[in-house]
Design an enzyme around this catalytic site. Sequence first.
Site, PDB file in Angstrom:
ATOM      1  N   LEU A  90       5.544 -20.981   0.823  1.00 20.64           N
ATOM      2  CA  LEU A  90       6.634 -21.806   0.297  1.00 20.64           C
ATOM      3  C   LEU A  90       7.484 -21.073  -0.724  1.00 20.64           C
ATOM      4  O   LEU A  90       7.011 -20.204  -1.453  1.00 20.64           O
ATOM      5  CB  LEU A  90       6.045 -23.074  -0.336  1.00 20.64           C
ATOM      6  CG  LEU A  90       5.174 -23.915   0.609  1.00 20.64           C
ATOM      7  CD1 LEU A  90       4.653 -25.153  -0.110  1.00 20.64           C
ATOM      8  CD2 LEU A  90       5.939 -24.306   1.872  1.00 20.64           C
ATOM      9  N   GLN A 133      19.206 -27.245   6.017  1.00 17.59           N
ATOM     10  CA  GLN A 133      20.403 -26.773   6.723  1.00 17.59           C
ATOM     11  C   GLN A 133      20.275 -25.286   7.083  1.00 17.59           C
ATOM     12  O   GLN A 133      20.957 -24.790   7.951  1.00 17.59           O
ATOM     13  CB  GLN A 133      21.639 -27.032   5.846  1.00 17.59           C
ATOM     14  CG  GLN A 133      22.954 -26.508   6.382  1.00 17.59           C
ATOM     15  CD  GLN A 133      23.369 -27.155   7.703  1.00 17.59           C
ATOM     16  OE1 GLN A 133      22.911 -28.245   8.040  1.00 17.59           O
ATOM     17  NE2 GLN A 133      24.217 -26.480   8.447  1.00 17.59           N
ATOM     18  N   HIS A 173      11.925 -24.634   0.415  1.00 18.32           N
ATOM     19  CA  HIS A 173      10.987 -25.708   0.742  1.00 18.32           C
ATOM     20  C   HIS A 173      10.889 -26.707  -0.411  1.00 18.32           C
ATOM     21  O   HIS A 173      10.857 -27.921  -0.198  1.00 18.32           O
ATOM     22  CB  HIS A 173       9.584 -25.145   0.980  1.00 18.32           C
ATOM     23  CG  HIS A 173       9.472 -24.168   2.110  1.00 18.32           C
ATOM     24  ND1 HIS A 173       9.248 -22.830   1.902  1.00 18.32           N
ATOM     25  CD2 HIS A 173       9.541 -24.331   3.454  1.00 18.32           C
ATOM     26  CE1 HIS A 173       9.167 -22.210   3.071  1.00 18.32           C
ATOM     27  NE2 HIS A 173       9.350 -23.091   4.029  1.00 18.32           N
TER      28      HIS A 173
HETATM   29  P1  AMP Z   1       9.844 -23.239   7.605  1.00 23.20           P
HETATM   30  O1  AMP Z   1       8.624 -23.188   6.761  1.00 23.20           O
HETATM   31  O2  AMP Z   1      10.609 -21.964   7.671  1.00 23.20           O
HETATM   32  O3  AMP Z   1       9.609 -23.868   8.969  1.00 23.20           O
HETATM   33  O4  AMP Z   1      10.830 -24.237   6.871  1.00 23.20           O
HETATM   34  C1  AMP Z   1      10.437 -25.564   6.607  1.00 23.20           C
HETATM   35  C2  AMP Z   1      11.664 -26.365   6.240  1.00 23.20           C
HETATM   36  O5  AMP Z   1      12.270 -25.779   5.087  1.00 23.20           O
HETATM   37  C3  AMP Z   1      12.726 -26.365   7.344  1.00 23.20           C
HETATM   38  O6  AMP Z   1      13.309 -27.662   7.429  1.00 23.20           O
HETATM   39  C4  AMP Z   1      13.716 -25.343   6.842  1.00 23.20           C
HETATM   40  O7  AMP Z   1      15.032 -25.553   7.319  1.00 23.20           O
HETATM   41  C5  AMP Z   1      13.637 -25.553   5.348  1.00 23.20           C
HETATM   42  N1  AMP Z   1      14.110 -24.359   4.651  1.00 23.20           N
HETATM   43  C6  AMP Z   1      13.706 -23.083   4.839  1.00 23.20           C
HETATM   44  N2  AMP Z   1      14.406 -22.240   4.041  1.00 23.20           N
HETATM   45  C7  AMP Z   1      15.296 -23.000   3.370  1.00 23.20           C
HETATM   46  C8  AMP Z   1      16.311 -22.714   2.413  1.00 23.20           C
HETATM   47  N3  AMP Z   1      16.573 -21.487   1.989  1.00 23.20           N
HETATM   48  N4  AMP Z   1      17.027 -23.756   1.917  1.00 23.20           N
HETATM   49  C9  AMP Z   1      16.784 -25.029   2.335  1.00 23.20           C
HETATM   50  N5  AMP Z   1      15.841 -25.358   3.238  1.00 23.20           N
HETATM   51  C10 AMP Z   1      15.109 -24.365   3.749  1.00 23.20           C
END
Ligand code: AMP
Length: 276
Positions: free
Chosen positions: A30, A145, A34
């Site tokens: 994280l 996003q 996140h």
């Molecule tokens: P992941 O662990 O990469 O599957 O991400 C989990 C959630 O966090 C997903 O909805 C991603 O779009 C969101 N997320 C990942 N990186 C970012 C970021 N830099 N800004 C906002 N949301 C993010």
Amino acid sequence: MKHVITLNELRDALDSLPRPLGFVPTMGYLHEGHMSLVRRAAEESASVVASIYANPTQFAPDEDLDTYPRDIPRDKAMLKEAGVDVVWIPTTEIMYPEGYQTWVTVEVVTQPLEGARRPTHFRGVSTVVAKLFNAVRPDKAFFGQKDAQQAVVVKRMTQDLSYPIEIVVCPIEREEDGLAMSSRNTYLNEEEHQAALSLSQGLKLAQTAFQSGERDADALRQIVIDRVNAEELTDLQYVSCAHPSTLEELEGDVETCLISMAVFVGQTRLIDNIVL
Ligand code: AMP
């Protein structure tokens, strides 16, 4: 904060949680991106459930599932600190037991952009999100996003399968230098990190041009392409200027658009986007 693994443990833990229930699905390792979702969930819900699961079905065989960064103790400490009530960390035996053969596919908005380069990716995403939704039964679910097409796909699936869940899409969190936060940024060395700044810088240049009246889709795409290609360590996969909700590629003058891109920086594949 309760840490649950099995579906039965999850069900028991959910029983005592006040509603509305907010849900933040993640693949772990994280970062502030996140945590911005978790904070938004805490603001908008009476209780918050987060999940950590690096879903194998959304990774192609040549992708980075085996090396995907993990640090469950650190993740748990961050979620606890943020006031999460339950963290669900299922195993693959639980999510895809022997003989598993059922899939959720979203047909149209999965075709372009990431779907064109990662043909099995969104089938994995929609299937796992459906399974997570079925198990957690949240009132609201929070997505970033950062993964713009994923947010469109999840919204479509939620509507099409009549889930009584509000999908909340939260803005992209960036490092101070503009790099969109990502668990994969940990793969970048210092030189690659510098080259990776060309993604957000290209998007910023396109935004500035748009604000000064540039409306031509080709011209907007080209601004981003030129900035990324100015770096030696980058290998551009695509730059798109598409309709923000249908994801159809646009030509000629645009009123609004999603500019999105995927770029290899060394071995690391990065994505970024902006809505104009
Ligand atoms: P992941 O662990 O990469 O599957 O991400 C989990 C959630 O966090 C997903 O909805 C991603 O779009 C969101 N997320 C990942 N990186 C970012 C970021 N830099 N800004 C906002 N949301 C993010």
